[in-house]
Design an enzyme around this catalytic site. Structure first.
Site, PDB file in Angstrom:
ATOM      1  N   ARG A 159       0.841  -1.214   0.000  1.00  0.00           N
ATOM      2  CA  ARG A 159       0.000   0.000   0.000  1.00  0.00           C
ATOM      3  C   ARG A 159       0.870   1.254   0.000  1.00  0.00           C
ATOM      4  O   ARG A 159       0.547   2.239  -0.664  1.00  0.00           O
ATOM      5  CB  ARG A 159      -0.945  -0.003   1.203  1.00  0.00           C
ATOM      6  CG  ARG A 159      -1.934   1.162   1.160  1.00  0.00           C
ATOM      7  CD  ARG A 159      -3.009   1.036   2.210  1.00  0.00           C
ATOM      8  NE  ARG A 159      -2.464   1.084   3.563  1.00  0.00           N
ATOM      9  CZ  ARG A 159      -3.160   0.824   4.661  1.00  0.00           C
ATOM     10  NH1 ARG A 159      -4.442   0.498   4.579  1.00  0.00           N
ATOM     11  NH2 ARG A 159      -2.602   0.883   5.849  1.00  0.00           N
TER      12      ARG A 159
ATOM     13  N   LYS B 229      -2.655   6.506   1.359  1.00  0.00           N
ATOM     14  CA  LYS B 229      -2.551   6.895   2.775  1.00  0.00           C
ATOM     15  C   LYS B 229      -1.618   8.105   2.862  1.00  0.00           C
ATOM     16  O   LYS B 229      -0.454   7.995   3.242  1.00  0.00           O
ATOM     17  CB  LYS B 229      -2.044   5.707   3.594  1.00  0.00           C
ATOM     18  CG  LYS B 229      -2.376   5.833   5.079  1.00  0.00           C
ATOM     19  CD  LYS B 229      -2.287   4.496   5.770  1.00  0.00           C
ATOM     20  CE  LYS B 229      -2.391   4.622   7.276  1.00  0.00           C
ATOM     21  NZ  LYS B 229      -3.656   5.168   7.752  1.00  0.00           N
TER      22      LYS B 229
ATOM     23  N   GLU C 260     -16.268   5.895   4.731  1.00  0.00           N
ATOM     24  CA  GLU C 260     -15.469   5.360   5.839  1.00  0.00           C
ATOM     25  C   GLU C 260     -15.381   6.368   6.964  1.00  0.00           C
ATOM     26  O   GLU C 260     -15.793   7.522   6.824  1.00  0.00           O
ATOM     27  CB  GLU C 260     -14.064   4.983   5.358  1.00  0.00           C
ATOM     28  CG  GLU C 260     -13.253   6.149   4.837  1.00  0.00           C
ATOM     29  CD  GLU C 260     -11.858   5.728   4.365  1.00  0.00           C
ATOM     30  OE1 GLU C 260     -11.221   4.903   5.014  1.00  0.00           O
ATOM     31  OE2 GLU C 260     -11.430   6.259   3.322  1.00  0.00           O
TER      32      GLU C 260
HETATM   33  N1  PLP Z   1      -9.367   4.258   6.570  1.00  0.00           N
HETATM   34  C1  PLP Z   1      -8.615   5.247   7.070  1.00  0.00           C
HETATM   35  C2  PLP Z   1      -8.944   6.638   6.673  1.00  0.00           C
HETATM   36  C3  PLP Z   1      -7.536   4.952   7.919  1.00  0.00           C
HETATM   37  O1  PLP Z   1      -6.779   5.933   8.423  1.00  0.00           O
HETATM   38  C4  PLP Z   1      -7.264   3.615   8.255  1.00  0.00           C
HETATM   39  C5  PLP Z   1      -6.147   3.280   9.129  1.00  0.00           C
HETATM   40  O2  PLP Z   1      -5.099   2.964   8.700  1.00  0.00           O
HETATM   41  C6  PLP Z   1      -8.074   2.614   7.704  1.00  0.00           C
HETATM   42  C7  PLP Z   1      -9.119   2.978   6.881  1.00  0.00           C
HETATM   43  C8  PLP Z   1      -7.840   1.167   8.003  1.00  0.00           C
HETATM   44  O3  PLP Z   1      -6.696   0.686   7.383  1.00  0.00           O
HETATM   45  P1  PLP Z   1      -5.855  -0.496   8.016  1.00  0.00           P
HETATM   46  O4  PLP Z   1      -6.811  -1.558   8.358  1.00  0.00           O
HETATM   47  O5  PLP Z   1      -4.910  -0.885   6.958  1.00  0.00           O
HETATM   48  O6  PLP Z   1      -5.168   0.061   9.209  1.00  0.00           O
HETATM   49  C1  COI Z   2      -3.986   3.351  11.503  1.00  0.00           C
HETATM   50  O1  COI Z   2      -4.905   2.688  11.960  1.00  0.00           O
HETATM   51  O2  COI Z   2      -2.866   2.870  11.321  1.00  0.00           O
HETATM   52  C2  COI Z   2      -4.146   4.733  11.140  1.00  0.00           C
HETATM   53  O3  COI Z   2      -3.350   5.221  10.402  1.00  0.00           O
HETATM   54  C3  COI Z   2      -5.214   5.539  11.706  1.00  0.00           C
HETATM   55  C4  COI Z   2      -4.651   6.845  12.162  1.00  0.00           C
HETATM   56  C5  COI Z   2      -5.657   7.898  12.010  1.00  0.00           C
HETATM   57  C6  COI Z   2      -4.116   6.754  13.544  1.00  0.00           C
END
Ligand code: PLP
Ligand code: COI
Length: 339
Positions: free
Chosen positions: A82, A184, A220
């Site tokens: 990612r 991200k 989300e």
């Molecule tokens: N959506 C957003 C905006 C996020 O900041 C996160 C956190 O990382 C997620 C979704 C969930 O992603 P992940 O499960 O890879 O942490």
């Molecule tokens: C994560 O879950 O890793 C994120 O980046 C969320 C963040 C807003 C702390």
């Protein structure tokens, strides 16, 4: 050396300076090997693109002290991939997957005393990031880049952890239809700070965003993905080019189907069709699985299972996911990488 100064049971999601972080530089077309350093301050040019034009991206993953005493990383290859996609979107060089995972392992080993003990529910949160640096002023890719990974011991992201939280639909967008929502990158989070703080001021855990084109479908949470469980036991999570493809979401999709026997749909979640869900949740690395008690939209709170009790399907998903992460349950092949 242990860490007597940390009260593991009281950890939230706050910055703590740990012992060592990884730091690598990209110059003349390649990354150097990187080193561990005690210095938590970056010295960068005032013209760095990361400072002016938001040329930066980050990741979030956790290291877990497993039941047998070993240390688990959860799907770090997915975070590496990612981050490569985020880097492509912002015209930054990829960090090779092997270097990404090796950097994470080095940081975990160098900060082992900060890993919350098994049984406390906490984990060591790793924050890899890439930033554009070096002397520059025009809107163009930076001449140099930094890749760094630091870590922090964390507990629940949302206060109280695995209990229902209420969220509020925001009238703002965090991302544009063909923008950077799926990457991200810091800009998405800068855009979410004001709506997020407004939601919190009104007593909600965070803001939930609707799709930026029609404002009719849930996308989300500002910090996690959304899922819902329908009355006929389907796991539904929004599919959209402006949603961050979460690794927890991806994992729950697989676990819901293979281990809970739920039908999984990635599709549209209309804000005026919340009645179809008996349970809902927010999922992410920091959020883990946070049950959604209710969603406030246009001054009405739609309550799912309960504002105080966790629904049974959400509970089972949580047990399965965290069981794999903490080494209590065998996960699908390749999900756990030992440090
Ligand atoms: N959506 C957003 C905006 C996020 O900041 C996160 C956190 O990382 C997620 C979704 C969930 O992603 P992940 O499960 O890879 O942490
Ligand atoms: C994560 O879950 O890793 C994120 O980046 C969320 C963040 C807003 C702390």
């Amino acid at each position: 050396m242990g860490n007597e100064s940390i009260n593991w049971d009281k950890l939230g999601f706050d910055y703590i300076k740990t012992d060592k972080r990884y730091l690598a530089h990209w110059r003349d077309g390649e990354w150097d090997a990187g080193t561990l350093t005690e210095d938590n301050v970056l010295h960068i040019s005032e013209g760095s693109t990361a400072l002016h034009y938001g040329q930066q991206c980050f990741e979030g993953l956790k290291a877990y002290r497993a039941k047998d005493g070993s240390i688990n990383l959860f799907r770090p290859d997915q975070n590496a991939a990612r981050m490569q996609r985020s880097c492509s979107r912002l015209l930054m060089p990829h960090v090779p997957t092997e270097q990404f995972i090796e950097a994470c392992k080095q940081v975990v080993r160098a900060n082992e005393r900060f890993i919350p003990p098994y049984g406390t529910g906490g984990a060591l949160y790793l924050r890899p990031f890439v930033i554009g640096v070096g002397d520059n002023i025009g809107v163009r890719a930076a001449p140099e880049f930094i890749f760094s990974v630091f870590c922090i011991p964390v507990g629940p992201y949302f206060k109280g952890g695995m209990k229902p939280h209420n969220f509020a639909i925001s009238s703002y967008d965090r991302a544009a239809p063909q923008g950077t929502g799926a990457a991200k990158v810091g800009g998405n989070y800068a855009a979410s700070m004001m709506p997020g703080s407004e939601a919190k001021k009104h007593g909600f855990a965070d803001a939930i965003y609707l799709d930026p084109l029609t404002h009719s479908k849930i996308e989300e949470v500002g910090s996690a993905n959304f899922f819902g469980i329908t009355h006929d036991d389907q796991f539904i999570t929004p599919k959209s080019p402006s949603v961050l493809p979460g690794i927890t979401r991806l994992s729950l999709i697989e676990l819901a189907e293979s281990r809970l026997g739920l039908k999984v749909t990635e599709g549209e979640v209309f804000i005026d069709k919340l009645d179809q869900f008996k349970e809902a949740g927010a999922c992410g690395t920091a959020a883990v699985i946070t049950p959604i008690g209710g969603i406030s939209y246009k001054d009405t709170l739609h309550v799912f299972h309960s504002e105080t009790e966790v629904g049974p399907v959400t509970q089972r998903l949580y047990k399965e996911l965290t069981g794999i992460q903490f080494g209590e349950i065998e996960g699908p092949a390749g999900w756990i990488v030992k440090v």
